[in-house]
Design a protein around this motif. Structure first.
Motif, PDB file in Angstrom:
ATOM      1  N   ARG A 162      -5.949  -2.093  -4.146  1.00  0.00           N
ATOM      2  CA  ARG A 162      -4.835  -2.526  -3.285  1.00  0.00           C
ATOM      3  C   ARG A 162      -5.730  -3.518  -1.991  1.00  0.00           C
ATOM      4  O   ARG A 162      -5.496  -4.736  -1.861  1.00  0.00           O
ATOM      5  N   GLN A 163      -6.906  -3.148  -1.918  1.00  0.00           N
ATOM      6  CA  GLN A 163      -7.873  -4.163  -1.120  1.00  0.00           C
ATOM      7  C   GLN A 163      -8.209  -5.334  -2.013  1.00  0.00           C
ATOM      8  O   GLN A 163      -8.191  -6.388  -1.258  1.00  0.00           O
ATOM      9  N   ARG A 164      -8.277  -4.871  -3.096  1.00  0.00           N
ATOM     10  CA  ARG A 164      -9.157  -6.177  -3.656  1.00  0.00           C
ATOM     11  C   ARG A 164      -8.112  -7.269  -3.868  1.00  0.00           C
ATOM     12  O   ARG A 164      -8.245  -8.271  -3.851  1.00  0.00           O
ATOM     13  N   ILE A 165      -6.720  -6.737  -4.015  1.00  0.00           N
ATOM     14  CA  ILE A 165      -5.507  -7.740  -4.175  1.00  0.00           C
ATOM     15  C   ILE A 165      -5.307  -8.516  -2.810  1.00  0.00           C
ATOM     16  O   ILE A 165      -5.279  -9.634  -2.816  1.00  0.00           O
ATOM     17  N   ALA A 166      -5.475  -7.658  -1.768  1.00  0.00           N
ATOM     18  CA  ALA A 166      -5.330  -8.390  -0.364  1.00  0.00           C
ATOM     19  C   ALA A 166      -6.430  -9.327  -0.280  1.00  0.00           C
ATOM     20  O   ALA A 166      -6.165 -10.568   0.455  1.00  0.00           O
ATOM     21  N   ILE A 167      -7.796  -9.181  -0.645  1.00  0.00           N
ATOM     22  CA  ILE A 167      -8.580 -10.143  -0.396  1.00  0.00           C
ATOM     23  C   ILE A 167      -8.056 -11.410  -1.444  1.00  0.00           C
ATOM     24  O   ILE A 167      -8.596 -12.553  -0.950  1.00  0.00           O
ATOM     25  N   ALA A 168      -7.830 -11.163  -2.611  1.00  0.00           N
ATOM     26  CA  ALA A 168      -7.571 -12.186  -3.371  1.00  0.00           C
ATOM     27  C   ALA A 168      -6.214 -13.229  -2.965  1.00  0.00           C
ATOM     28  O   ALA A 168      -6.385 -14.390  -2.833  1.00  0.00           O
ATOM     29  N   MET A 169      -5.376 -12.561  -2.433  1.00  0.00           N
ATOM     30  CA  MET A 169      -4.368 -13.210  -1.460  1.00  0.00           C
ATOM     31  C   MET A 169      -4.656 -13.977  -0.213  1.00  0.00           C
ATOM     32  O   MET A 169      -4.185 -15.083  -0.261  1.00  0.00           O
ATOM     33  N   ALA A 170      -5.634 -13.380   0.470  1.00  0.00           N
ATOM     34  CA  ALA A 170      -6.310 -13.999   1.688  1.00  0.00           C
ATOM     35  C   ALA A 170      -6.825 -15.582   1.270  1.00  0.00           C
ATOM     36  O   ALA A 170      -6.805 -16.290   2.035  1.00  0.00           O
ATOM     37  N   ILE A 171      -7.522 -15.502   0.098  1.00  0.00           N
ATOM     38  CA  ILE A 171      -8.118 -16.632  -0.157  1.00  0.00           C
ATOM     39  C   ILE A 171      -7.365 -17.539  -1.435  1.00  0.00           C
ATOM     40  O   ILE A 171      -8.083 -18.677  -1.871  1.00  0.00           O
ATOM     41  N   ALA A 172      -6.039 -17.343  -1.505  1.00  0.00           N
ATOM     42  CA  ALA A 172      -5.375 -17.810  -2.600  1.00  0.00           C
ATOM     43  C   ALA A 172      -5.144 -19.367  -2.302  1.00  0.00           C
ATOM     44  O   ALA A 172      -5.116 -20.153  -3.160  1.00  0.00           O
ATOM     45  N   LEU A 173      -5.016 -19.804  -0.999  1.00  0.00           N
ATOM     46  CA  LEU A 173      -4.523 -21.153  -0.862  1.00  0.00           C
ATOM     47  C   LEU A 173      -5.659 -21.790  -0.280  1.00  0.00           C
ATOM     48  O   LEU A 173      -5.635 -22.914   0.404  1.00  0.00           O
ATOM     49  N   ASP A 174      -6.815 -21.542  -0.453  1.00  0.00           N
ATOM     50  CA  ASP A 174      -8.299 -22.219   0.143  1.00  0.00           C
ATOM     51  C   ASP A 174      -8.152 -22.508   1.495  1.00  0.00           C
ATOM     52  O   ASP A 174      -8.202 -23.724   1.992  1.00  0.00           O
ATOM     53  N   PRO A 175      -7.805 -21.349   2.304  1.00  0.00           N
ATOM     54  CA  PRO A 175      -7.749 -21.689   3.909  1.00  0.00           C
ATOM     55  C   PRO A 175      -9.212 -22.091   4.159  1.00  0.00           C
ATOM     56  O   PRO A 175     -10.294 -21.897   3.695  1.00  0.00           O
ATOM     57  N   VAL A 176      -9.157 -22.530   5.446  1.00  0.00           N
ATOM     58  CA  VAL A 176     -10.627 -22.958   6.257  1.00  0.00           C
ATOM     59  C   VAL A 176     -11.194 -21.938   6.905  1.00  0.00           C
ATOM     60  O   VAL A 176     -12.341 -21.800   7.057  1.00  0.00           O
ATOM     61  N   LEU A 177     -10.510 -20.930   7.275  1.00  0.00           N
ATOM     62  CA  LEU A 177     -10.917 -19.724   8.002  1.00  0.00           C
ATOM     63  C   LEU A 177     -10.334 -18.385   7.296  1.00  0.00           C
ATOM     64  O   LEU A 177      -9.043 -18.232   7.130  1.00  0.00           O
ATOM     65  N   VAL A 178     -11.237 -17.457   7.058  1.00  0.00           N
ATOM     66  CA  VAL A 178     -10.580 -16.348   6.244  1.00  0.00           C
ATOM     67  C   VAL A 178     -11.133 -15.064   7.588  1.00  0.00           C
ATOM     68  O   VAL A 178     -12.641 -14.890   7.379  1.00  0.00           O
ATOM     69  N   VAL A 179     -10.395 -14.248   7.951  1.00  0.00           N
ATOM     70  CA  VAL A 179     -10.718 -13.102   8.830  1.00  0.00           C
ATOM     71  C   VAL A 179     -10.628 -11.810   8.087  1.00  0.00           C
ATOM     72  O   VAL A 179      -9.354 -11.689   7.512  1.00  0.00           O
ATOM     73  N   MET A 180     -11.825 -11.245   7.859  1.00  0.00           N
ATOM     74  CA  MET A 180     -11.791 -10.119   7.015  1.00  0.00           C
ATOM     75  C   MET A 180     -12.000  -8.786   7.761  1.00  0.00           C
ATOM     76  O   MET A 180     -12.987  -8.860   8.471  1.00  0.00           O
ATOM     77  N   ASP A 181     -10.994  -7.813   7.920  1.00  0.00           N
ATOM     78  CA  ASP A 181     -11.287  -6.655   8.815  1.00  0.00           C
ATOM     79  C   ASP A 181     -11.574  -5.647   7.925  1.00  0.00           C
ATOM     80  O   ASP A 181     -10.557  -4.995   7.138  1.00  0.00           O
ATOM     81  N   GLU A 182     -12.817  -5.096   7.983  1.00  0.00           N
ATOM     82  CA  GLU A 182     -12.987  -3.757   7.117  1.00  0.00           C
ATOM     83  C   GLU A 182     -12.578  -4.253   5.473  1.00  0.00           C
ATOM     84  O   GLU A 182     -11.845  -3.275   5.186  1.00  0.00           O
ATOM     85  N   PRO A 183     -12.802  -5.437   5.045  1.00  0.00           N
ATOM     86  CA  PRO A 183     -12.112  -5.678   3.574  1.00  0.00           C
ATOM     87  C   PRO A 183     -12.497  -4.651   2.523  1.00  0.00           C
ATOM     88  O   PRO A 183     -11.983  -4.399   1.439  1.00  0.00           O
ATOM     89  N   THR A 184     -13.786  -4.043   2.614  1.00  0.00           N
ATOM     90  CA  THR A 184     -14.206  -3.249   1.461  1.00  0.00           C
ATOM     91  C   THR A 184     -14.679  -1.839   1.832  1.00  0.00           C
ATOM     92  O   THR A 184     -15.287  -1.344   0.974  1.00  0.00           O
ATOM     93  N   THR A 185     -13.885  -1.461   2.636  1.00  0.00           N
ATOM     94  CA  THR A 185     -14.197   0.007   3.082  1.00  0.00           C
ATOM     95  C   THR A 185     -13.861   1.176   1.975  1.00  0.00           C
ATOM     96  O   THR A 185     -14.298   2.142   1.881  1.00  0.00           O
TER      97      THR A 185
END
Ligand SMILES: Nc1ncnc2c1ncn2[C@@H]1O[C@H](COP(=O)(O)OP(=O)(O)OP(=O)(O)O)[C@@H](O)[C@H]1O
Ligand SMILES: Nc1ncnc2c1ncn2[C@@H]1O[C@H](COP(=O)(O)OP(=O)(O)OP(=O)(O)O)[C@@H](O)[C@H]1O
Ligand SMILES: [Mg+2]
Ligand SMILES: [Mg+2]
Lengths: 331, 330
Positions: A162-185
């Protein structure tokens, strides 16, 4: 601290929670800037305000919280001056967030693949079905998820998936800023490393900025270009990650964190805890928030709260470091 | 089944899930022929890759997923045959701390309301529930306790929720605690305090613990014995003391290297396929790790290696290890 080239600028931000017990200052006069291609790692113990800072940047604070002071801008645009509609289009496309729990992002009653497609339908309506499909598969391979899993619901996936899918979604649209809150716990060290290497690789190509929140100092020093250490809602130390582990000075709290990193040896692992209990944000102590747990504290630390000052290549909020620096300067 | 001192034992446990995969439905086996025993007072670690079946195994041990094959015994009673009422008793003896704390606390109850009930139910006669609650909150760093008590789960940080879940599980005085990544959101310092708390409870009440984690250092620190899972199967079982120096399975060694932050850049070694998809299918042949193993040979893709005893506290399922063992023994 305003940097014209920075993607993210946070200027003297203060966030307060209202609750039955009173007002809690979870983010206290925080300033920072992140330039393109940089990764700012934010570390600090549980409850120190890391997630609150992340939510403040995204303008996603809880209903009982408010940014009572300061300014937060992405690419020069004040996040708090946008209309709801502007904000909705701005998120995902220009700034995105990986939440501490992937269940916040993932809808339980829609297969994850469908949610992925919706992101593209809303923000990239001109992309064809085939293009979308291809892009999603690329993204999944970055985080090592098989396209077959797109037909699964969130509860059919493991915590790490689930975490990995959330990471993939966050970078999907090539944003200029990604805020990652404990993405790999929820990920083991092998997969964690793979994903972090991958994030750094694409980040070097796309030059986006990352705020990477973690409680794991070793992980943060591995991925970040700059490191900020938070204690009781304040940044107490910030500097380049390159010098961080070998730096001559550290804030006493940072030093405690460094000492408590478990060491792997033939004998196994040893862990040393920082004594004392976490600070009370509703009734803060007078002086430096860390002084009740600090072995270097002296009378100045009980009287006033230190502010961030440059010493060498880093900045510290610590009277003891200032004092030692002054003594050195005056012989 | 199982020796007297064993609290829990599992014999060839199999868990089966149906999943939609593309347009078809596939059957996966996230727990496949797993046998293990947990002695009273023992801390057993389960480590392994994301998606390897750790949580599912933990939930099976806690009686929370249907067991497709094999059997599970608690103190000599066959759990797989328990009726609903008995299962409820089982759940009181075996408590689980869930991996995702955002889901596991009741959102409309305050911290106090979540915790006082189990404490009142299980407290020793001379213990005042209110004081016991204060004590547990202090032990887990949930201070100032007076302020934390009145909070709702969404008013807590991630790590604070995790600690409330730990206190709740401990409050009902279980004999076995299945803790799924209980300190994953906490810094090492606070995590260490909580692991120490678990060790103290074991010493005080003879609690047994199944500690599920992706974090090898903390497993070595906390556990007596560690099982390494890959693709729904146990690939190595070894005492924590021997894991760092004497582990044999190539996957365990890769985990160790990653925990030390050393070894080659992972990206060069990665396979294009995902970790979890095909190895959990029934049709999978050979060693689950074959696809990613640096010392893979022909036999590994054909035949699944059995767990082989290396010495009294160490078993490994790896063809390369078995072969060199046979050669050494002539
Ligand atoms: N909705 C809320 N109402 C009141 N207090 C809150 C709320 N959300 C968080 N807090 C408090 O604010 C402080 C900061 O919380 P935050 O979630 O930012 O911490 P964190 O650094 O992310 O911690 P963790 O590492 O445990 O996730 C905590 O003490 C928390 O209890
Ligand atoms: N309720 C379910 N229905 C169908 N499939 C499931 C279900 N729960 C888990 N799975 C699948 O079982 C496999 C193992 O999942 P599990 O949660 O046990 O992994 P894990 O080892 O705990 O991983 P992680 O470290 O990421 O938490 C995964 O492929 C997952 O998709
Ligand atoms: Mg948080
Ligand atoms: Mg899991």
């Amino acid at each position: 601290m305003s940097d014209d080239t920075a993607i993210l600028t946070v200027d003297h931000a203060t966030v307060v929670y209202g609750s039955e017990a009173g007002l809690a200052q979870a983010v206290n006069d925080v300033s920072l800037a992140v330039a393109p291609g940089h990764i700012l790692g934010v570390v600090g113990e549980s409850g120190c305000g890391k997630s609150t800072l992340a939510q403040a940047i995204m303008r996603l604070l809880s209903p009982n919280a408010a940014l009572v002071e300061g300014r937060i801008a992405v690419r020069g645009r004040d996040m708090y001056r946008m209309s709801e509609n502007e904000l909705r289009m701005f998120r995902w496309k220009h700034v995105s967030m990986v939440f501490q729990s992937a269940l916040v992002t993932l809808n339980p009653v829609i297969p994850v693949g469908k949610q992925f497609q919706e992101i593209f339908q809303i923000h990239e309506p001109t992309m064809s079905q085939v293009q979308v499909r291809k892009r999603i598969e690329e993204l999944l391979s970055l985080v090592r998820i098989h396209p077959q899993n797109l037909s699964n619901y969130a509860h059919e996936l493991s915590g790490g998936m689930r975490q990995r899918i959330a990471i993939a979604m966050a970078i999907a649209l090539d944003p200029v800023l990604v805020v990652m809150d404990e993405p790999t716990t929820a990920l083991d060290a092998v997969v964690q490393r793979e994903i972090l290497d991958e994030i750094r690789r694409i980040q070097e190509i796309k030059r986006f900025a990352v705020v990477f929140i973690s409680h794991d100092l070793r992980l943060v020093s591995y991925i970040s270009t700059e490191i900020a250490v938070m204690y009781a809602g304040k940044i107490v130390e910030v500097g380049s990650a390159h010098h961080f582990m070998a730096a001559a000075h550290h804030h006493p709290y940072t030093q405690g964190l460094l000492d408590s990193v478990p060491k792997l040896s033939g004998e196994g692992f040893t862990i040393r805890a920082i004594p004392g209990s976490p600070p009370d944000l509703v009734h803060p102590v007078r002086g430096c928030a860390f002084h009740p747990r600090c072995s270097a504290a002296y009378d100045a630390c009980l009287a006033a709260s230190p502010i961030l000052r440059s010493v060498g290549s880093s900045k510290f909020a610590c009277f003891d470091i200032e004092r030692r620096e002054n003594e050195k300067a005056h012989g | 089944m199982g020796e007297r001192k064993d609290l829990l034992s599992a014999d060839n446990l199999v868990v089966r899930f149906r999943q939609a995969q593309g347009f078809r439905r596939a059957v996966i086996y996230p727990v496949n022929q797993v046998s293990l025993t947990i002695a009273r007072n023992e801390v057993l670690g389960i480590v392994g890759e994301s998606g390897s079946g750790k949580t599912t195994l933990g939930r099976a041990l806690a009686g929370m997923v249907p067991i497709a094959q094999g059997s599970l015994w608690l103190k000599g009673r066959n759990v797989t045959e328990l009726n609903r009422k008995r299962l409820r008793e089982y759940w009181a003896e075996v408590q689980m701390i869930f991996q995702d704390v955002y889901n596991s606390l009741n959102p409309v109850y305050t911290v106090e309301q979540q915790l006082l009930f189990p404490i009142q139910h299980h407290a020793l006669p001379n213990v005042e529930p209110d004081q016991e609650l204060e004590r547990l909150l202090h032990l887990t760093g949930l201070t100032p306790a007076a302020a934390v008590r009145t909070r709702l789960p969404h008013e807590l940080s991630g790590g604070q929720r995790q600690r409330v879940a730990i206190v709740r599980a401990l409050a009902s005085g279980p004999e076995l605690l299945v803790a799924d990544e209980p300190v994953s959101m906490l810094d090492v310092s606070l995590g260490a305090d909580i692991l120490q708390l678990l060790l103290d409870l074991r010493a005080e009440f003879g609690l047994s613990i199944v500690y599920i984690t992706h974090d090898l250092p903390s497993a070595v620190y906390l556990c007596d014995r560690i099982l390494v899972m890959y693709g729904g199967r146990i690939v190595e079982s070894v005492s924590a003391d021997n894991l760092v120096k004497h582990s044999q399975h190539p996957y365990t060694q890769r985990l160790l290297a990653a925990a030390r932050f050393e070894g080659p850049e992972e990206s060069s070694a990665r396979s294009s396929d995902s970790v979890t998809s095909s190895v959990l299918l029934e049709s999978h042949r050979g060693c689950p790790y074959a696809e990613r193993c640096p010392i893979v040979s022909e036999i590994c893709t054909q035949t699944r290696p059995e767990l082989v005893q290396i010495n009294s506290d160490h078993t490994v399922a790896c063809h390369a290890v078995s072969t060199s063992l046979e050669e050494r023994n002539g």
